[in-house]
Scaffold this motif. Structure first.
Motif, PDB file in Angstrom:
ATOM      1  N   GLN A  15       0.848  -1.186   0.000  1.00  0.00           N
ATOM      2  CA  GLN A  15       0.000   0.000   0.000  1.00  0.00           C
ATOM      3  C   GLN A  15       0.891   1.246   0.000  1.00  0.00           C
ATOM      4  OE1 GLN A  15      -2.610  -1.004   3.516  1.00  0.00           O
ATOM      5  NE2 GLN A  15      -4.192  -0.153   2.200  1.00  0.00           N
ATOM      6  N   ILE A  16       0.849   1.996  -1.081  1.00  0.00           N
ATOM      7  CA  ILE A  16       1.605   3.246  -1.168  1.00  0.00           C
ATOM      8  C   ILE A  16       0.570   4.356  -1.342  1.00  0.00           C
ATOM      9  CG2 ILE A  16       3.386   4.541  -2.394  1.00  0.00           C
ATOM     10  CD1 ILE A  16       4.521   1.861  -3.346  1.00  0.00           C
ATOM     11  N   ILE A  17       0.295   5.039  -0.252  1.00  0.00           N
ATOM     12  CA  ILE A  17      -0.769   6.037  -0.206  1.00  0.00           C
ATOM     13  C   ILE A  17      -0.139   7.421  -0.371  1.00  0.00           C
ATOM     14  CG2 ILE A  17      -2.674   6.946   1.164  1.00  0.00           C
ATOM     15  CD1 ILE A  17      -2.446   4.244   2.795  1.00  0.00           C
ATOM     16  N   CYS A  18      -0.497   8.104  -1.432  1.00  0.00           N
ATOM     17  CA  CYS A  18       0.072   9.422  -1.726  1.00  0.00           C
ATOM     18  C   CYS A  18      -0.958  10.504  -1.440  1.00  0.00           C
ATOM     19  CB  CYS A  18       0.530   9.493  -3.175  1.00  0.00           C
ATOM     20  SG  CYS A  18       1.896   8.359  -3.544  1.00  0.00           S
ATOM     21  N   ILE A  50      -6.579   7.430   6.565  1.00  0.00           N
ATOM     22  CA  ILE A  50      -5.430   6.532   6.429  1.00  0.00           C
ATOM     23  C   ILE A  50      -5.503   5.417   7.465  1.00  0.00           C
ATOM     24  CG2 ILE A  50      -2.913   6.373   6.602  1.00  0.00           C
ATOM     25  CD1 ILE A  50      -2.803   9.243   5.519  1.00  0.00           C
ATOM     26  N   VAL A  51      -5.889   5.749   8.692  1.00  0.00           N
ATOM     27  CA  VAL A  51      -6.016   4.733   9.737  1.00  0.00           C
ATOM     28  C   VAL A  51      -7.055   3.692   9.344  1.00  0.00           C
ATOM     29  CG1 VAL A  51      -6.775   4.327  12.123  1.00  0.00           C
ATOM     30  CG2 VAL A  51      -5.193   6.203  11.615  1.00  0.00           C
ATOM     31  N   ASP A  52      -8.164   4.135   8.781  1.00  0.00           N
ATOM     32  CA  ASP A  52      -9.207   3.196   8.345  1.00  0.00           C
ATOM     33  C   ASP A  52      -8.723   2.333   7.183  1.00  0.00           C
ATOM     34  OD1 ASP A  52     -10.929   4.155  10.267  1.00  0.00           O
ATOM     35  OD2 ASP A  52     -12.036   5.483   8.895  1.00  0.00           O
ATOM     36  N   MET A  53      -8.055   2.956   6.202  1.00  0.00           N
ATOM     37  CA  MET A  53      -7.585   2.232   5.021  1.00  0.00           C
ATOM     38  C   MET A  53      -6.589   1.139   5.383  1.00  0.00           C
ATOM     39  SD  MET A  53      -6.920   5.345   2.348  1.00  0.00           S
ATOM     40  CE  MET A  53      -6.195   4.246   1.134  1.00  0.00           C
ATOM     41  N   THR A  54      -5.788   1.404   6.404  1.00  0.00           N
ATOM     42  CA  THR A  54      -4.684   0.498   6.745  1.00  0.00           C
ATOM     43  C   THR A  54      -4.991  -0.362   7.969  1.00  0.00           C
ATOM     44  OG1 THR A  54      -3.674   2.305   8.016  1.00  0.00           O
ATOM     45  CG2 THR A  54      -2.943   2.011   5.735  1.00  0.00           C
ATOM     46  N   ARG A  55      -6.242  -0.279   8.434  1.00  0.00           N
ATOM     47  CA  ARG A  55      -6.682  -1.086   9.577  1.00  0.00           C
ATOM     48  C   ARG A  55      -5.820  -0.851  10.817  1.00  0.00           C
ATOM     49  NH1 ARG A  55      -8.256  -6.975   6.808  1.00  0.00           N
ATOM     50  NH2 ARG A  55      -9.739  -6.092   5.282  1.00  0.00           N
ATOM     51  N   GLY A  56      -5.744   0.404  11.179  1.00  0.00           N
ATOM     52  CA  GLY A  56      -5.042   0.743  12.418  1.00  0.00           C
ATOM     53  C   GLY A  56      -3.964   1.800  12.260  1.00  0.00           C
ATOM     54  N   GLY A  57      -3.573   2.076  11.046  1.00  0.00           N
ATOM     55  CA  GLY A  57      -2.538   3.084  10.820  1.00  0.00           C
ATOM     56  C   GLY A  57      -1.487   2.588   9.852  1.00  0.00           C
ATOM     57  N   ALA A  58      -0.879   3.517   9.140  1.00  0.00           N
ATOM     58  CA  ALA A  58       0.186   3.152   8.198  1.00  0.00           C
ATOM     59  C   ALA A  58       1.399   2.635   8.953  1.00  0.00           C
ATOM     60  CB  ALA A  58       0.573   4.365   7.352  1.00  0.00           C
ATOM     61  N   LYS A 111       0.116   2.429  15.998  1.00  0.00           N
ATOM     62  CA  LYS A 111       0.735   2.385  17.319  1.00  0.00           C
ATOM     63  C   LYS A 111       1.606   1.143  17.429  1.00  0.00           C
ATOM     64  CE  LYS A 111      -3.209   0.142  19.607  1.00  0.00           C
ATOM     65  NZ  LYS A 111      -4.217   0.262  20.687  1.00  0.00           N
ATOM     66  N   GLU A 112       2.592   1.214  18.248  1.00  0.00           N
ATOM     67  CA  GLU A 112       3.548   0.157  18.569  1.00  0.00           C
ATOM     68  C   GLU A 112       4.695   0.047  17.565  1.00  0.00           C
ATOM     69  OE1 GLU A 112       1.089  -3.312  19.000  1.00  0.00           O
ATOM     70  OE2 GLU A 112       0.707  -2.887  21.120  1.00  0.00           O
ATOM     71  N   TRP A 113       4.418   0.101  16.242  1.00  0.00           N
ATOM     72  CA  TRP A 113       5.526  -0.053  15.298  1.00  0.00           C
ATOM     73  C   TRP A 113       5.582   1.032  14.212  1.00  0.00           C
ATOM     74  CZ3 TRP A 113       1.610  -3.955  15.285  1.00  0.00           C
ATOM     75  CH2 TRP A 113       0.710  -3.872  14.216  1.00  0.00           C
ATOM     76  N   GLY A 114       4.638   1.944  14.223  1.00  0.00           N
ATOM     77  CA  GLY A 114       4.614   2.968  13.186  1.00  0.00           C
ATOM     78  C   GLY A 114       5.777   3.940  13.281  1.00  0.00           C
TER      79      GLY A 114
END
Length: 383
Positions: free
Chosen positions: A227-230, A263-271, A293-296
């Motif tokens: 997923q490359i979101i511009c 973006i959070v919705d598209m990526t199911r929790g965040g990019a 969260k945790e690894w972003g």
């Protein structure tokens, strides 16, 4: 036709007279004039320029209102070493090279660190480079000293640079493409490949689709992101972004909810990763707040004079915010690997090049870059 890479055998240690495009005032047409280029001094290199580029940074300089005139602009180039000054190692006359506005002395703590590319001797000297090197000129025009720009001054047939700002590269490299690899492109590539470091099948959000942002998108593609979101406010940039691996395009004015939430919705929790290439403080904040969260990890690849404010609880969620300078590349030791990627077909530089000009047409290159928002880079051939 004479070999443009051939270096005269009798010029070392002597003044060279050549053509240069000289800026005498803000937004004035560059004047093609004869200049005198002094021999390199201690730890300096004199380079015969074969190709240079016009990038967005040059347009900013062209409009600069400061007192640094006359000036020889330009900061991205490829060419051949004509001669070296006292103490220079690793470079000899005839070497194929590229010039960079930052540098790598190889001796300071930053250069010896595996984590830093902020050379104590040469990093950020591009600001001081507006002044005459060490108080003495290397260029003379009409009998007057000409100011250097960004340690390199490449809008000239010959230039003198600090040795740490000259990178030896493969002599078979396509110099008309590699000359575009030492500013915005390398900053975008490195912000992803060296700093964000996305894993395969991860999601990456890129804010801003100028030269650096498109390079960041290309790096995300190379890294295998799925997923490359511009994100950009200019919908006209959509078509160009498709060629750089973009999978989704978000135009903020079209939505009635915050882009970070989308973006959070598209990526199911965040990019998994994000990179800001806008310098807009709201985009910087969004880039951080949209990561998982945790690894972003969010990377800021542009500057703003405003203070960045965000909810401190975002950090409690173990999100990471990082800065980036020159793509975290050490110029002399690491840029040759990017050159190798170009030669292997792993990095397509043609996508970043919009127009090509001859040196005599450099004013047209500047004007096109100023007035046409679709232009990324213009390549200028010296011969």
């Amino acid at each position: 036709m004479a070999n443009p890479r051939k270096i005269p055998a009798t010029t070392a240690g002597k003044i060279i007279k050549c053509k240069a495009a000289v800026l005498w005032g803000p937004r004035q047409p560059l004047r093609m004039q004869e200049v005198e280029v002094a021999p390199p001094q201690k730890m300096e290199v004199r380079v015969k320029i074969l190709f240079t580029s016009v990038c967005p940074g040059d347009i900013v300089t062209w409009s600069f209102q400061g007192p640094f005139f006359p000036m020889i602009m330009g900061h991205e180039a490829t060419g051949v070493v004509e001669s070296v000054g006292e103490g220079v190692t690793g470079l000899v006359a005839g070497d194929t090279v590229m010039t960079v506005y930052t540098g790598e002395c190889g001796e300071c703590a930053h250069c010896k660190s595996e984590e830093s590319n902020l050379c104590s001797l040469l990093c950020f000297k591009f600001i001081e480079g507006l002044k005459i090197c060490e108080g003495t000129p290397r260029f003379l025009v009409e009998g007057k000293p000409a100011y250097h720009y960004a340690t390199t001054s490449t809008f000239t047939e010959y230039t003198v640079c600090p040795a740490g700002c000259v990178v030896k590269i493969n002599r078979l490299a396509p110099l008309d493409k590699i000359c575009a690899l030492s500013c915005g492109v390398v900053s975008g590539l490195g912000s992803v490949l060296n700093v964000a470091r996305p894993t395969e099948d991860s999601s990456v959000a890129i804010f801003g689709l100028g030269l650096t942002g498109l390079a960041a998108a290309e790096a995300a593609r190379i890294a295998g992101a799925s997923q490359i979101i511009c994100i950009d406010v200019d919908v006209n940039k959509l078509r160009k972004a498709v060629g750089f691996g973009m999978t989704y395009f978000l135009n903020p004015p079209r939505y009635n909810m915050p882009i970070k939430d989308i973006i959070v919705d598209m990526t199911r929790g965040g990019a998994d990763r994000s990179v800001d290439c806008t310098g807009d403080i709201s985009c910087m904040r969004c880039a951080f707040e949209c990561v998982h969260k945790e690894w972003g990890i969010a990377v800021l690849n542009a500057l703003s004079r405003e203070k960045l404010r965000t909810d401190s609880l975002k950090f409690a969620g173990e999100r990471t915010l990082k800065g980036c300078y020159f793509g975290n590349y050490k110029p002399r030791s690491q840029l040759p690997s990017l050159v190798d990627m170009v030669m292997k077909g792993e990095l397509d530089m043609d996508k970043f090049i919009t127009y090509r000009f001859r040196f005599a047409e450099i004013n047209e290159a500047l004007l096109r870059s100023l007035t046409d928002a679709t232009i990324l880079l213009c390549i200028v051939a010296m011969e």
